[in-house]
Design a protein around this motif. Structure first.
Motif, PDB file in Angstrom:
ATOM      1  N   VAL A 207      42.724  31.271  52.432  1.00 43.44           N
ATOM      2  CA  VAL A 207      42.609  32.523  53.184  1.00 43.44           C
ATOM      3  C   VAL A 207      43.438  33.600  52.485  1.00 43.44           C
ATOM      4  N   ASP A 208      42.849  34.756  52.273  1.00 42.65           N
ATOM      5  CA  ASP A 208      43.586  35.873  51.680  1.00 42.65           C
ATOM      6  C   ASP A 208      42.879  37.168  52.095  1.00 42.65           C
ATOM      7  N   SER A 209      43.650  38.233  52.213  1.00 43.20           N
ATOM      8  CA  SER A 209      43.030  39.516  52.585  1.00 43.20           C
ATOM      9  C   SER A 209      42.369  40.178  51.380  1.00 43.20           C
ATOM     10  N   ASN A 210      42.735  39.740  50.192  1.00 44.64           N
ATOM     11  CA  ASN A 210      42.154  40.323  48.984  1.00 44.64           C
ATOM     12  C   ASN A 210      40.866  39.559  48.651  1.00 44.64           C
ATOM     13  N   PRO A 211      39.707  40.236  48.742  1.00 44.88           N
ATOM     14  CA  PRO A 211      38.441  39.505  48.562  1.00 44.88           C
ATOM     15  C   PRO A 211      38.092  39.272  47.093  1.00 44.88           C
TER      16      PRO A 211
ATOM     17  N   ALA B 220      46.763  38.706  35.144  1.00 40.56           N
ATOM     18  CA  ALA B 220      48.172  38.627  34.714  1.00 40.56           C
ATOM     19  C   ALA B 220      48.984  37.799  35.706  1.00 40.56           C
ATOM     20  N   TYR B 221      48.684  37.939  37.007  1.00 40.04           N
ATOM     21  CA  TYR B 221      49.382  37.120  38.004  1.00 40.04           C
ATOM     22  C   TYR B 221      49.076  35.643  37.764  1.00 40.04           C
ATOM     23  N   ALA B 222      47.785  35.348  37.515  1.00 38.56           N
ATOM     24  CA  ALA B 222      47.401  33.945  37.289  1.00 38.56           C
ATOM     25  C   ALA B 222      48.135  33.395  36.059  1.00 38.56           C
TER      26      ALA B 222
ATOM     27  N   LEU C 168      44.559  23.801  54.478  1.00 38.06           N
ATOM     28  CA  LEU C 168      44.334  25.234  54.696  1.00 38.06           C
ATOM     29  C   LEU C 168      45.503  25.992  54.083  1.00 38.06           C
ATOM     30  N   ASP C 169      45.215  26.907  53.156  1.00 41.22           N
ATOM     31  CA  ASP C 169      46.300  27.669  52.534  1.00 41.22           C
ATOM     32  C   ASP C 169      46.163  29.134  52.938  1.00 41.22           C
ATOM     33  N   LEU C 170      47.249  29.679  53.472  1.00 41.09           N
ATOM     34  CA  LEU C 170      47.220  31.050  53.998  1.00 41.09           C
ATOM     35  C   LEU C 170      47.940  31.981  53.024  1.00 41.09           C
ATOM     36  N   GLY C 171      47.232  33.033  52.568  1.00 42.79           N
ATOM     37  CA  GLY C 171      47.798  33.921  51.547  1.00 42.79           C
ATOM     38  C   GLY C 171      47.672  33.243  50.191  1.00 42.79           C
ATOM     39  N   ALA C 172      46.461  32.779  49.907  1.00 43.74           N
ATOM     40  CA  ALA C 172      46.247  31.827  48.803  1.00 43.74           C
ATOM     41  C   ALA C 172      46.270  32.456  47.427  1.00 43.74           C
ATOM     42  N   GLY C 173      46.008  33.763  47.322  1.00 43.18           N
ATOM     43  CA  GLY C 173      45.962  34.368  45.996  1.00 43.18           C
ATOM     44  C   GLY C 173      44.988  33.611  45.106  1.00 43.18           C
ATOM     45  N   PRO C 174      45.402  33.297  43.861  1.00 44.09           N
ATOM     46  CA  PRO C 174      44.480  32.634  42.935  1.00 44.09           C
ATOM     47  C   PRO C 174      44.250  31.159  43.259  1.00 44.09           C
ATOM     48  N   GLY C 175      44.918  30.639  44.278  1.00 39.25           N
ATOM     49  CA  GLY C 175      44.543  29.309  44.746  1.00 39.25           C
ATOM     50  C   GLY C 175      45.344  28.156  44.187  1.00 39.25           C
ATOM     51  N   ALA C 176      46.670  28.306  44.097  1.00 38.52           N
ATOM     52  CA  ALA C 176      47.506  27.164  43.674  1.00 38.52           C
ATOM     53  C   ALA C 176      47.202  25.938  44.534  1.00 38.52           C
ATOM     54  N   ALA C 177      46.977  26.191  45.844  1.00 40.24           N
ATOM     55  CA  ALA C 177      46.780  25.065  46.769  1.00 40.24           C
ATOM     56  C   ALA C 177      45.525  24.271  46.429  1.00 40.24           C
TER      57      ALA C 177
ATOM     58  N   ALA D 201      53.894  28.518  37.924  1.00 38.48           N
ATOM     59  CA  ALA D 201      55.142  28.238  38.653  1.00 38.48           C
ATOM     60  C   ALA D 201      54.869  28.015  40.137  1.00 38.48           C
ATOM     61  N   THR D 202      53.991  28.800  40.737  1.00 39.17           N
ATOM     62  CA  THR D 202      53.737  28.609  42.176  1.00 39.17           C
ATOM     63  C   THR D 202      53.026  27.272  42.392  1.00 39.17           C
ATOM     64  N   TYR D 203      52.148  26.932  41.467  1.00 39.30           N
ATOM     65  CA  TYR D 203      51.490  25.617  41.541  1.00 39.30           C
ATOM     66  C   TYR D 203      52.555  24.496  41.494  1.00 39.30           C
TER      67      TYR D 203
ATOM     68  N   ALA E 241      57.711  44.927  40.153  1.00 42.35           N
ATOM     69  CA  ALA E 241      57.561  44.930  41.622  1.00 42.35           C
ATOM     70  C   ALA E 241      58.475  43.866  42.224  1.00 42.35           C
ATOM     71  N   TYR E 242      58.492  42.656  41.644  1.00 41.18           N
ATOM     72  CA  TYR E 242      59.350  41.595  42.200  1.00 41.18           C
ATOM     73  C   TYR E 242      60.819  41.959  42.082  1.00 41.18           C
ATOM     74  N   ARG E 243      61.185  42.605  40.947  1.00 40.32           N
ATOM     75  CA  ARG E 243      62.600  42.997  40.785  1.00 40.32           C
ATOM     76  C   ARG E 243      63.014  43.969  41.877  1.00 40.32           C
TER      77      ARG E 243
ATOM     78  N   CYS F   9      38.070  35.538  53.743  1.00 41.08           N
ATOM     79  CA  CYS F   9      38.794  36.803  53.565  1.00 41.08           C
ATOM     80  C   CYS F   9      39.290  37.250  54.936  1.00 41.08           C
ATOM     81  N   ALA F  10      40.590  37.267  55.128  1.00 40.46           N
ATOM     82  CA  ALA F  10      41.134  37.642  56.444  1.00 40.46           C
ATOM     83  C   ALA F  10      42.573  38.104  56.298  1.00 40.46           C
ATOM     84  N   ASP F  11      42.976  38.935  57.259  1.00 36.31           N
ATOM     85  CA  ASP F  11      44.351  39.418  57.329  1.00 36.31           C
ATOM     86  C   ASP F  11      45.186  38.377  58.076  1.00 36.31           C
ATOM     87  N   LEU F  12      46.291  37.957  57.484  1.00 31.91           N
ATOM     88  CA  LEU F  12      47.116  36.930  58.119  1.00 31.91           C
ATOM     89  C   LEU F  12      47.744  37.428  59.426  1.00 31.91           C
ATOM     90  N   GLU F  13      47.784  38.739  59.610  1.00 34.90           N
ATOM     91  CA  GLU F  13      48.352  39.258  60.859  1.00 34.90           C
ATOM     92  C   GLU F  13      47.307  39.272  61.979  1.00 34.90           C
ATOM     93  N   ARG F  14      46.050  39.042  61.621  1.00 34.20           N
ATOM     94  CA  ARG F  14      44.973  38.982  62.626  1.00 34.20           C
ATOM     95  C   ARG F  14      44.006  37.890  62.209  1.00 34.20           C
TER      96      ARG F  14
HETATM   97  C1  SAM Z   1      52.599  36.342  45.939  1.00 34.18           C
HETATM   98  S1  SAM Z   1      50.941  36.066  46.272  1.00 34.18           S
HETATM   99  C2  SAM Z   1      51.004  34.301  46.514  1.00 34.18           C
HETATM  100  C3  SAM Z   1      49.693  33.672  46.184  1.00 34.18           C
HETATM  101  C4  SAM Z   1      49.698  32.148  46.231  1.00 34.18           C
HETATM  102  N1  SAM Z   1      50.019  31.650  47.545  1.00 34.18           N
HETATM  103  C5  SAM Z   1      50.637  31.598  45.200  1.00 34.18           C
HETATM  104  O1  SAM Z   1      51.604  30.949  45.614  1.00 34.18           O
HETATM  105  O2  SAM Z   1      50.414  31.783  44.001  1.00 34.18           O
HETATM  106  C6  SAM Z   1      50.768  36.634  47.936  1.00 34.18           C
HETATM  107  C7  SAM Z   1      49.330  36.594  48.432  1.00 34.18           C
HETATM  108  O3  SAM Z   1      49.351  36.871  49.819  1.00 34.18           O
HETATM  109  C8  SAM Z   1      48.288  37.743  50.129  1.00 34.18           C
HETATM  110  N2  SAM Z   1      48.648  38.519  51.321  1.00 34.18           N
HETATM  111  C9  SAM Z   1      49.729  39.324  51.486  1.00 34.18           C
HETATM  112  N3  SAM Z   1      49.717  39.862  52.730  1.00 34.18           N
HETATM  113  C10 SAM Z   1      48.591  39.385  53.332  1.00 34.18           C
HETATM  114  C11 SAM Z   1      48.018  39.580  54.617  1.00 34.18           C
HETATM  115  N4  SAM Z   1      48.602  40.366  55.540  1.00 34.18           N
HETATM  116  N5  SAM Z   1      46.879  38.938  54.913  1.00 34.18           N
HETATM  117  C12 SAM Z   1      46.278  38.124  54.006  1.00 34.18           C
HETATM  118  N6  SAM Z   1      46.768  37.900  52.768  1.00 34.18           N
HETATM  119  C13 SAM Z   1      47.915  38.516  52.435  1.00 34.18           C
HETATM  120  C14 SAM Z   1      48.163  38.631  48.898  1.00 34.18           C
HETATM  121  O4  SAM Z   1      46.854  39.189  48.823  1.00 34.18           O
HETATM  122  C15 SAM Z   1      48.437  37.647  47.770  1.00 34.18           C
HETATM  123  O5  SAM Z   1      47.250  37.049  47.322  1.00 34.18           O
END
Ligand code: SAM
Length: 308
Positions: free
Chosen positions: A101-105, A53-55, A81-90, A61-63, A36-38, A117-122
């Motif tokens: 904050v992340d949209s993925n619960p 697998a992401y963790a 406050l970390d926005l789009g936190a995923g597994p929580g490096a912050a 590396a993200t940490y 996907a990243y490629r 749990c929230a959408d970063l666009e809202r």
């Molecule tokens: C590449 S991961 C990064 C995770 C973490 N910040 C890190 O550095 O390891 C991107 C994260 O952003 C979240 N994300 C993407 N679009 C989003 C949105 N519109 N609202 C909330 N979270 C979003 C994804 O669910 C995912 O957990």
């Protein structure tokens, strides 16, 4: 380059999360994430095995990249406050309980944190925090959604906003846009930029840095290769509300080491310049210890600072 060591508890938490899955399944999930990243797409992290697998493959590396950026903060944050936190490096970088904050619960907390749990666009109504971070997230959002999110992130940042993106031309482009917007909003750039002028790197290369991260046996199994480390390339920006800019130049590439002199590519006020430090110069000792990404000149007490 020094190798960043992960906190032991973080390595153990990743191992534990991955222990629930056969290595073959994790390796297949890791391959999907890399693919996907490629292709320049956000990986779909909807299943537990994809998140594990992401963790295992990305969180170290993200940490490490976020920790390097956060090492530039001239204060100790009391809230983060970390926005789009995923597994929580912050949560591992913050010296306080982080709000993630992340949209993925479905992300598991590898370290205690407040989860929203929230959408970063809202975004819902959130409290201001000393530090707000966006780490490897801007690139995943549609370009049209980024300015609104940045406005909101800056509004919520009581003292500093940290952005980290992949160290690619695309990541740098997102960073440049963010840089312009934050300067217009009155932010003072503390790092890596030593000045508040237009970026002199723009249009020629891309300003990025690298952190060397140790690789666990699990990481090597999932991603292949035998090296005990990987180099994570990243772009970052630390924008402050009130802290005075530190103003020192920034080393933009690996120093060029030659008999009798060391060449540094430096970002300064007016642009990018090359400086040659000779053995007889007062800064010779400092140049011998200098690395790509360091402020220049480095203060003696910073010699090991900022490296995990
Ligand atoms: C590449 S991961 C990064 C995770 C973490 N910040 C890190 O550095 O390891 C991107 C994260 O952003 C979240 N994300 C993407 N679009 C989003 C949105 N519109 N609202 C909330 N979270 C979003 C994804 O669910 C995912 O957990």
């Amino acid at each position: 380059m020094q190798t960043a060591r992960l906190p032991e508890e973080l390595s153990e938490a990743i191992q534990e999360q991955c222990a629930a899955f056969p290595t073959g399944e994790l390796a297949a999930a890791a391959a999907q994430i890399s693919e996907a990243y490629r292709r320049g797409l956000p990986p779909r992290l909807e299943t537990a095995v994809m998140r594990a697998a992401y963790a295992a493959t990305r969180l170290p590396a993200t940490y490490a990249a976020l920790a390097r950026a956060a090492a530039e903060l001239p204060f100790t944050p009391q809230s983060w406050l970390d926005l789009g936190a995923g597994p929580g490096a912050a949560a591992w970088v913050a010296p306080c309980l982080a709000t993630l904050v992340d949209s993925n619960p479905h992300w598991d907390d590898l370290r205690p944190a407040r989860r929203i749990c929230a959408d970063l666009e809202r975004l819902p109504d959130l409290q201001a925090h000393d530090v707000v971070s966006l780490c490897y997230v801007l690139d995943e959002l549609p370009p049209a959604a980024r300015p609104g999110l940045l406005d909101e992130a800056w509004r919520l940042a009581r003292r500093a906003l940290i952005l980290v993106e992949p160290g690619t031309p695309q990541g740098f482009a997102a960073m440049l846009e963010a840089r312009r917007q934050l300067l217009e909003a009155g932010a003072r750039l503390a790092a890596p930029c030593p000045h508040q002028n237009p970026c002199p790197v723009e249009g020629k290369e891309w300003c990025h840095f690298a952190v060397r991260v140790e690789r666990s046996r699990l990481h090597r199994q999932l991603k292949g290769g035998s090296l005990g480390y990987e180099d994570e390339k990243f772009c970052y920006l630390a924008a402050m509300r009130n802290e005075p800019p530190q103003g020192r130049a920034r080393i933009l590439r690996h120093p060029e080491i030659r008999p009798g002199w060391i060449g540094l590519a430096l970002c300064r006020d007016g642009g990018v310049e090359r400086q040659q430090i000779r053995r007889r110069d007062a800064l010779w000792r400092a140049a011998r210890k200098a690395s790509w990404g360091d402020p220049w000149p480095k203060l003696p007490r910073e010699d090991d600072g900022g490296r995990q």
